[in-house]
Design an enzyme around this catalytic site. Structure first.
Site, PDB file in Angstrom:
ATOM      1  N   LYS A 229       0.819  -1.222   0.000  1.00 49.49           N
ATOM      2  CA  LYS A 229       0.000   0.000   0.000  1.00 49.49           C
ATOM      3  C   LYS A 229       0.847   1.263   0.000  1.00 49.49           C
ATOM      4  O   LYS A 229       2.024   1.257   0.339  1.00 49.49           O
ATOM      5  CB  LYS A 229      -0.985  -0.013   1.178  1.00 49.49           C
ATOM      6  CG  LYS A 229      -2.159  -0.966   0.908  1.00 49.49           C
ATOM      7  CD  LYS A 229      -3.249  -0.907   1.947  1.00 49.49           C
ATOM      8  CE  LYS A 229      -4.347  -1.917   1.565  1.00 49.49           C
ATOM      9  NZ  LYS A 229      -5.404  -2.017   2.591  1.00 49.49           N
ATOM     10  N   ARG A 263      -3.380 -10.035   5.362  1.00 47.51           N
ATOM     11  CA  ARG A 263      -3.849 -10.115   3.975  1.00 47.51           C
ATOM     12  C   ARG A 263      -2.761  -9.534   3.072  1.00 47.51           C
ATOM     13  O   ARG A 263      -2.509  -8.335   3.121  1.00 47.51           O
ATOM     14  CB  ARG A 263      -5.163  -9.337   3.818  1.00 47.51           C
ATOM     15  CG  ARG A 263      -5.735  -9.354   2.414  1.00 47.51           C
ATOM     16  CD  ARG A 263      -6.983  -8.463   2.322  1.00 47.51           C
ATOM     17  NE  ARG A 263      -7.563  -8.501   0.996  1.00 47.51           N
ATOM     18  CZ  ARG A 263      -7.155  -7.745  -0.016  1.00 47.51           C
ATOM     19  NH1 ARG A 263      -6.167  -6.894   0.138  1.00 47.51           N
ATOM     20  NH2 ARG A 263      -7.730  -7.851  -1.195  1.00 47.51           N
TER      21      ARG A 263
HETATM   22  C1  PT1 Z   1      -7.912  -4.493   3.541  1.00 43.92           C
HETATM   23  C2  PT1 Z   1      -8.197  -4.529   2.142  1.00 43.92           C
HETATM   24  C3  PT1 Z   1      -9.224  -5.425   1.713  1.00 43.92           C
HETATM   25  N1  PT1 Z   1      -7.544  -3.763   1.225  1.00 43.92           N
HETATM   26  C4  PT1 Z   1      -9.560  -6.117   3.923  1.00 43.92           C
HETATM   27  N2  PT1 Z   1      -9.886  -6.204   2.626  1.00 43.92           N
HETATM   28  C5  PT1 Z   1      -7.893  -3.829  -0.074  1.00 43.92           C
HETATM   29  N3  PT1 Z   1     -10.228  -6.891   4.833  1.00 43.92           N
HETATM   30  C6  PT1 Z   1      -8.909  -4.703  -0.495  1.00 43.92           C
HETATM   31  C7  PT1 Z   1      -3.094   2.168  -1.008  1.00 43.92           C
HETATM   32  O1  PT1 Z   1      -3.093   3.087  -0.175  1.00 43.92           O
HETATM   33  O2  PT1 Z   1      -6.979  -3.700   4.042  1.00 43.92           O
HETATM   34  N4  PT1 Z   1      -8.592  -5.283   4.386  1.00 43.92           N
HETATM   35  N5  PT1 Z   1      -9.545  -5.487   0.401  1.00 43.92           N
HETATM   36  C8  PT1 Z   1      -7.169  -2.963  -1.086  1.00 43.92           C
HETATM   37  N6  PT1 Z   1      -7.378  -1.588  -0.835  1.00 43.92           N
HETATM   38  C9  PT1 Z   1      -6.366  -0.635  -0.941  1.00 43.92           C
HETATM   39  C10 PT1 Z   1      -6.405   0.517  -0.152  1.00 43.92           C
HETATM   40  C11 PT1 Z   1      -5.261  -0.861  -1.768  1.00 43.92           C
HETATM   41  C12 PT1 Z   1      -5.352   1.423  -0.184  1.00 43.92           C
HETATM   42  C13 PT1 Z   1      -4.226   0.053  -1.826  1.00 43.92           C
HETATM   43  C14 PT1 Z   1      -4.251   1.195  -1.017  1.00 43.92           C
HETATM   44  O3  PT1 Z   1      -2.167   1.977  -1.810  1.00 43.92           O
END
Ligand code: PT1
Length: 288
Positions: A229, A263
């Site tokens: 992230k 995850r």
């Molecule tokens: C998470 C999550 C998810 N994240 C759960 N499910 C994502 N339970 C998808 C960035 O800042 O943390 N927990 N499902 C993906 N979401 C992101 C959010 C991907 C922020 C990248 C960023 O780069």
């Protein structure tokens, strides 16, 4: 010291998930942009091979997601989501007998994947969509409730909190646990997730991880997602393909701060980092 260790195992459909030590959830994106090219068959085959590899590297769960929820992403229709996710869930269950989690906010998707043999619902919207509480309750499956502020489309536009971020997250998750219980979803079926990167600045994310112990007080297992992230990118000034070392440092800290499911994209290295951290915390290398 008070022991906030939550229930040590979860019944996930036909699989029992032992959470007496940290477990790794491998990410399997089935959004079109996650496949380089090729037709549907190739995509399904690729997905299966990728899942097989993550399981061989020690993943306990494969998390299948058809809707991108990263910052800036647009929502998709439940029909579209089902078309992407259902064949993959079916194949993972039939070919690999995997414990499959599905990253969805859609009640229709929840119902369908439960009937296909999925073992866990992972909802970044914490069952806030119309009908989701009822669908999740009816599935009989455990559910991960995640905190977020705003919607993926615009959640990173100047996020701010009126109270300390960990208090806002704890209050929100507590209220969603109450909503679940009112809908007949017992606490024993719930997991909580702080939602790193979902309507949070880098400072919010760092503080939330450092103070994650606040969330262990709710008494439910914690799942965290920080893999690749932008919080890592911003601190270290690394592009997405160079964020693994930063991610492993976050894994070690998350385990120390109480996370029981990680995850991630990079399963093998994360399993090692989590097990090494756990060995220190337990002062031994037995899994208990
Ligand atoms: C998470 C999550 C998810 N994240 C759960 N499910 C994502 N339970 C998808 C960035 O800042 O943390 N927990 N499902 C993906 N979401 C992101 C959010 C991907 C922020 C990248 C960023 O780069």
């Amino acid at each position: 010291m008070m022991d906030d260790s939550p229930a040590i195992s979860l019944q996930c459909g036909r699989h029992r998930l032992d959470l007496s030590f940290p477990r790794v959830m491998g990410i399997l994106n089935v959004t079109p942009d996650s496949f380089s090219d090729g037709g549907r068959h190739l995509a399904l085959d690729d997905a299966l091979r990728h899942a097989e590899r993550m399981l061989a590297e020690g993943a306990a769960i494969v998390d299948v997601g058809g809707e991108s929820t990263r910052p800036g992403a647009d929502p998709i229709s439940p029909q579209q989501e089902l078309e992407r996710v259902a064949p993959v869930v079916e194949a993972l269950v039939r070919e690999l007998d995997a414990l499959v989690s599905v990253d969805t906010s859609s009640p229709a998707v929840m119902r369908e994947v439960a009937s296909l043999g999925a073992g866990l619902i992972n909802d970044v919207r914490a069952l806030e969509h119309q009908g989701a509480l009822e669908a999740a309750a009816g599935s009989g499956l455990p559910v991960c409730l995640m905190h977020r502020q705003g919607e993926p489309r615009d959640m990173q536009q100047a996020p701010r909190y009126d109270v300390p971020v960990e208090e806002a997250v704890a209050d929100f998750l507590e209220s969603r646990v109450a909503a679940c219980e009112a809908a007949g979803l017992r606490r024993e079926r719930l997991l909580l997730d702080p939602g790193f990167g979902f309507g949070k600045t880098v400072e919010h994310n760092l503080r939330l991880l450092n103070r994650m112990e606040r969330l262990t007080h709710l008494g439910l297992p914690l799942l965290v997602g920080m893999s690749r992230k932008s919080m890592i990118g911003k601190v270290l000034a690394r592009p997405v393909e160079e964020r693994l070392p930063g991610g492993l440092a976050l894994t070690a800290l998350a385990v120390e701060r109480g996370a029981r499911i990680l995850r991630v994209h990079d399963v093998g290295p994360t399993v090692d980092a989590a097990n090494m951290t756990w060995a220190v915390l337990k002062e031994g290398c037995e899994h208990d």
